[in-house]
Design a protein around this motif. Structure first.
Motif, PDB file in Angstrom:
ATOM      1  N   PHE A   4       0.844  -1.191   0.000  1.00  0.00           N
ATOM      2  CA  PHE A   4       0.000   0.000   0.000  1.00  0.00           C
ATOM      3  C   PHE A   4       0.879   1.241   0.000  1.00  0.00           C
ATOM      4  O   PHE A   4       0.662   2.172  -0.776  1.00  0.00           O
ATOM      5  CB  PHE A   4      -0.900  -0.029   1.235  1.00  0.00           C
ATOM      6  N   ILE A   5       1.893   1.242   0.827  1.00  0.00           N
ATOM      7  CA  ILE A   5       2.827   2.367   0.904  1.00  0.00           C
ATOM      8  C   ILE A   5       3.673   2.432  -0.366  1.00  0.00           C
ATOM      9  O   ILE A   5       3.854   3.500  -0.938  1.00  0.00           O
ATOM     10  CB  ILE A   5       3.723   2.250   2.160  1.00  0.00           C
ATOM     11  N   ALA A   6       4.172   1.288  -0.825  1.00  0.00           N
ATOM     12  CA  ALA A   6       5.003   1.254  -2.035  1.00  0.00           C
ATOM     13  C   ALA A   6       4.220   1.762  -3.244  1.00  0.00           C
ATOM     14  O   ALA A   6       4.793   2.370  -4.142  1.00  0.00           O
ATOM     15  CB  ALA A   6       5.511  -0.159  -2.292  1.00  0.00           C
ATOM     16  N   GLY A   7       2.910   1.539  -3.252  1.00  0.00           N
ATOM     17  CA  GLY A   7       2.070   2.028  -4.338  1.00  0.00           C
ATOM     18  C   GLY A   7       1.655   3.469  -4.168  1.00  0.00           C
ATOM     19  O   GLY A   7       0.884   3.992  -4.957  1.00  0.00           O
ATOM     20  N   ASP A   8       2.143   4.115  -3.115  1.00  0.00           N
ATOM     21  CA  ASP A   8       1.822   5.503  -2.799  1.00  0.00           C
ATOM     22  C   ASP A   8       0.317   5.690  -2.606  1.00  0.00           C
ATOM     23  O   ASP A   8      -0.259   6.700  -3.000  1.00  0.00           O
ATOM     24  CB  ASP A   8       2.362   6.450  -3.867  1.00  0.00           C
ATOM     25  N   CYS A   9      -0.316   4.692  -2.015  1.00  0.00           N
ATOM     26  CA  CYS A   9      -1.757   4.743  -1.762  1.00  0.00           C
ATOM     27  C   CYS A   9      -2.031   5.386  -0.416  1.00  0.00           C
ATOM     28  O   CYS A   9      -1.241   5.271   0.505  1.00  0.00           O
ATOM     29  CB  CYS A   9      -2.342   3.331  -1.748  1.00  0.00           C
ATOM     30  N   GLU A  10      -3.151   6.053  -0.332  1.00  0.00           N
ATOM     31  CA  GLU A  10      -3.629   6.615   0.923  1.00  0.00           C
ATOM     32  C   GLU A  10      -5.137   6.524   0.939  1.00  0.00           C
ATOM     33  O   GLU A  10      -5.774   6.625  -0.107  1.00  0.00           O
ATOM     34  CB  GLU A  10      -3.213   8.081   1.068  1.00  0.00           C
ATOM     35  N   GLY A  11      -5.707   6.364   2.117  1.00  0.00           N
ATOM     36  CA  GLY A  11      -7.162   6.370   2.253  1.00  0.00           C
ATOM     37  C   GLY A  11      -7.783   5.064   1.857  1.00  0.00           C
ATOM     38  O   GLY A  11      -7.954   4.181   2.673  1.00  0.00           O
ATOM     39  N   LEU A  12      -8.105   4.902   0.591  1.00  0.00           N
ATOM     40  CA  LEU A  12      -8.884   3.760   0.138  1.00  0.00           C
ATOM     41  C   LEU A  12      -8.408   3.308  -1.231  1.00  0.00           C
ATOM     42  O   LEU A  12      -8.271   4.115  -2.145  1.00  0.00           O
ATOM     43  CB  LEU A  12     -10.359   4.174   0.064  1.00  0.00           C
ATOM     44  N   ALA A  13      -8.141   2.028  -1.369  1.00  0.00           N
ATOM     45  CA  ALA A  13      -7.785   1.441  -2.657  1.00  0.00           C
ATOM     46  C   ALA A  13      -8.179  -0.025  -2.638  1.00  0.00           C
ATOM     47  O   ALA A  13      -8.305  -0.630  -1.576  1.00  0.00           O
ATOM     48  CB  ALA A  13      -6.286   1.566  -2.928  1.00  0.00           C
ATOM     49  N   LEU A  56     -17.252   8.133   7.530  1.00  0.00           N
ATOM     50  CA  LEU A  56     -16.215   7.493   6.723  1.00  0.00           C
ATOM     51  C   LEU A  56     -15.910   8.338   5.496  1.00  0.00           C
ATOM     52  O   LEU A  56     -14.737   8.589   5.176  1.00  0.00           O
ATOM     53  CB  LEU A  56     -16.664   6.087   6.316  1.00  0.00           C
ATOM     54  N   LEU A  57     -16.940   8.811   4.823  1.00  0.00           N
ATOM     55  CA  LEU A  57     -16.734   9.677   3.661  1.00  0.00           C
ATOM     56  C   LEU A  57     -15.989  10.949   4.045  1.00  0.00           C
ATOM     57  O   LEU A  57     -15.069  11.376   3.341  1.00  0.00           O
ATOM     58  CB  LEU A  57     -18.078  10.021   3.006  1.00  0.00           C
ATOM     59  N   ASP A  58     -16.386  11.551   5.153  1.00  0.00           N
ATOM     60  CA  ASP A  58     -15.694  12.760   5.627  1.00  0.00           C
ATOM     61  C   ASP A  58     -14.223  12.485   5.873  1.00  0.00           C
ATOM     62  O   ASP A  58     -13.356  13.282   5.495  1.00  0.00           O
ATOM     63  CB  ASP A  58     -16.338  13.293   6.908  1.00  0.00           C
ATOM     64  N   ARG A  59     -13.929  11.364   6.500  1.00  0.00           N
ATOM     65  CA  ARG A  59     -12.531  11.022   6.789  1.00  0.00           C
ATOM     66  C   ARG A  59     -11.736  10.807   5.504  1.00  0.00           C
ATOM     67  O   ARG A  59     -10.595  11.264   5.394  1.00  0.00           O
ATOM     68  CB  ARG A  59     -12.453   9.769   7.664  1.00  0.00           C
ATOM     69  N   LEU A  60     -12.321  10.109   4.540  1.00  0.00           N
ATOM     70  CA  LEU A  60     -11.623   9.870   3.274  1.00  0.00           C
ATOM     71  C   LEU A  60     -11.392  11.174   2.513  1.00  0.00           C
ATOM     72  O   LEU A  60     -10.325  11.374   1.929  1.00  0.00           O
ATOM     73  CB  LEU A  60     -12.410   8.869   2.419  1.00  0.00           C
ATOM     74  N   ILE A  61     -12.370  12.067   2.538  1.00  0.00           N
ATOM     75  CA  ILE A  61     -12.209  13.367   1.885  1.00  0.00           C
ATOM     76  C   ILE A  61     -11.132  14.179   2.589  1.00  0.00           C
ATOM     77  O   ILE A  61     -10.275  14.797   1.937  1.00  0.00           O
ATOM     78  CB  ILE A  61     -13.554  14.120   1.833  1.00  0.00           C
ATOM     79  N   ASP A  62     -11.123  14.173   3.921  1.00  0.00           N
ATOM     80  CA  ASP A  62     -10.088  14.886   4.675  1.00  0.00           C
ATOM     81  C   ASP A  62      -8.702  14.351   4.334  1.00  0.00           C
ATOM     82  O   ASP A  62      -7.755  15.126   4.159  1.00  0.00           O
ATOM     83  CB  ASP A  62     -10.332  14.781   6.177  1.00  0.00           C
ATOM     84  N   LEU A  63      -8.578  13.013   4.236  1.00  0.00           N
ATOM     85  CA  LEU A  63      -7.286  12.422   3.863  1.00  0.00           C
ATOM     86  C   LEU A  63      -6.852  12.896   2.477  1.00  0.00           C
ATOM     87  O   LEU A  63      -5.673  13.210   2.255  1.00  0.00           O
ATOM     88  CB  LEU A  63      -7.368  10.894   3.875  1.00  0.00           C
ATOM     89  N   ALA A  64      -7.786  12.953   1.541  1.00  0.00           N
ATOM     90  CA  ALA A  64      -7.462  13.400   0.186  1.00  0.00           C
ATOM     91  C   ALA A  64      -7.021  14.862   0.181  1.00  0.00           C
ATOM     92  O   ALA A  64      -6.053  15.224  -0.510  1.00  0.00           O
ATOM     93  CB  ALA A  64      -8.666  13.198  -0.733  1.00  0.00           C
ATOM     94  N   LEU A  65      -7.708  15.702   0.941  1.00  0.00           N
ATOM     95  CA  LEU A  65      -7.326  17.118   1.012  1.00  0.00           C
ATOM     96  C   LEU A  65      -5.968  17.297   1.673  1.00  0.00           C
ATOM     97  O   LEU A  65      -5.150  18.116   1.227  1.00  0.00           O
ATOM     98  CB  LEU A  65      -8.404  17.909   1.760  1.00  0.00           C
ATOM     99  N   GLU A  66      -5.690  16.518   2.728  1.00  0.00           N
ATOM    100  CA  GLU A  66      -4.382  16.578   3.385  1.00  0.00           C
ATOM    101  C   GLU A  66      -3.284  16.148   2.423  1.00  0.00           C
ATOM    102  O   GLU A  66      -2.217  16.768   2.360  1.00  0.00           O
ATOM    103  CB  GLU A  66      -4.371  15.684   4.623  1.00  0.00           C
ATOM    104  N   ARG A  67      -3.542  15.094   1.662  1.00  0.00           N
ATOM    105  CA  ARG A  67      -2.553  14.618   0.705  1.00  0.00           C
ATOM    106  C   ARG A  67      -2.294  15.679  -0.366  1.00  0.00           C
ATOM    107  O   ARG A  67      -1.149  15.946  -0.720  1.00  0.00           O
ATOM    108  CB  ARG A  67      -3.027  13.325   0.049  1.00  0.00           C
ATOM    109  N   ALA A  68      -3.340  16.304  -0.870  1.00  0.00           N
ATOM    110  CA  ALA A  68      -3.176  17.347  -1.881  1.00  0.00           C
ATOM    111  C   ALA A  68      -2.361  18.511  -1.332  1.00  0.00           C
ATOM    112  O   ALA A  68      -1.486  19.053  -2.022  1.00  0.00           O
ATOM    113  CB  ALA A  68      -4.546  17.821  -2.361  1.00  0.00           C
ATOM    114  N   ALA A  69      -2.610  18.889  -0.099  1.00  0.00           N
ATOM    115  CA  ALA A  69      -1.850  19.983   0.513  1.00  0.00           C
ATOM    116  C   ALA A  69      -0.381  19.609   0.680  1.00  0.00           C
ATOM    117  O   ALA A  69       0.498  20.436   0.422  1.00  0.00           O
ATOM    118  CB  ALA A  69      -2.465  20.348   1.867  1.00  0.00           C
ATOM    119  N   ARG A  70      -0.116  18.382   1.111  1.00  0.00           N
ATOM    120  CA  ARG A  70       1.277  17.926   1.250  1.00  0.00           C
ATOM    121  C   ARG A  70       1.983  17.935  -0.095  1.00  0.00           C
ATOM    122  O   ARG A  70       3.105  18.410  -0.215  1.00  0.00           O
ATOM    123  CB  ARG A  70       1.334  16.506   1.834  1.00  0.00           C
TER     124      ARG A  70
END
Length: 76
Positions: A4-13, A56-70
């Motif tokens: 999951f990490i090697a694939g650079d995945c975050e949140g849900l895949a 769950l949706l809120d958490r996944l969206i927050d993770l996506a926004l955090e990733r975009a900011a990083r």
């Protein structure tokens, strides 16, 4: 988790994999989640652990926004 990490995945895949007779796990491919709804197994597992679908949706969206900011802070 390493794949999951090697694939650079975050949140849900969705990770398709095979388990060989000797127990070795071989990753076939990483995909997005098709048809992710409140009746999906993923959502039901979280609901059973006390996290309702909307949260769950809120958490996944927050993770996506955090990733975009990083990623916006990275210099190439």
């Amino acid at each position: 988790m390493t794949r999951f990490i090697a694939g650079d995945c975050e949140g849900l895949a969705r990770v398709d994999f095979f388990v060989r007779d000797d127990g070795e796990v071989v990753v076939n491919e990483l995909n997005t989640m098709p048809g992710f709804t409140d009746t999906s197994v993923y959502a039901k597992l979280f609901e059973a652990s006390g996290i309702p679908y909307a949260e769950l949706l809120d958490r996944l969206i927050d993770l996506a926004l955090e990733r975009a900011a990083r990623r916006a802070q990275l210099e190439y």
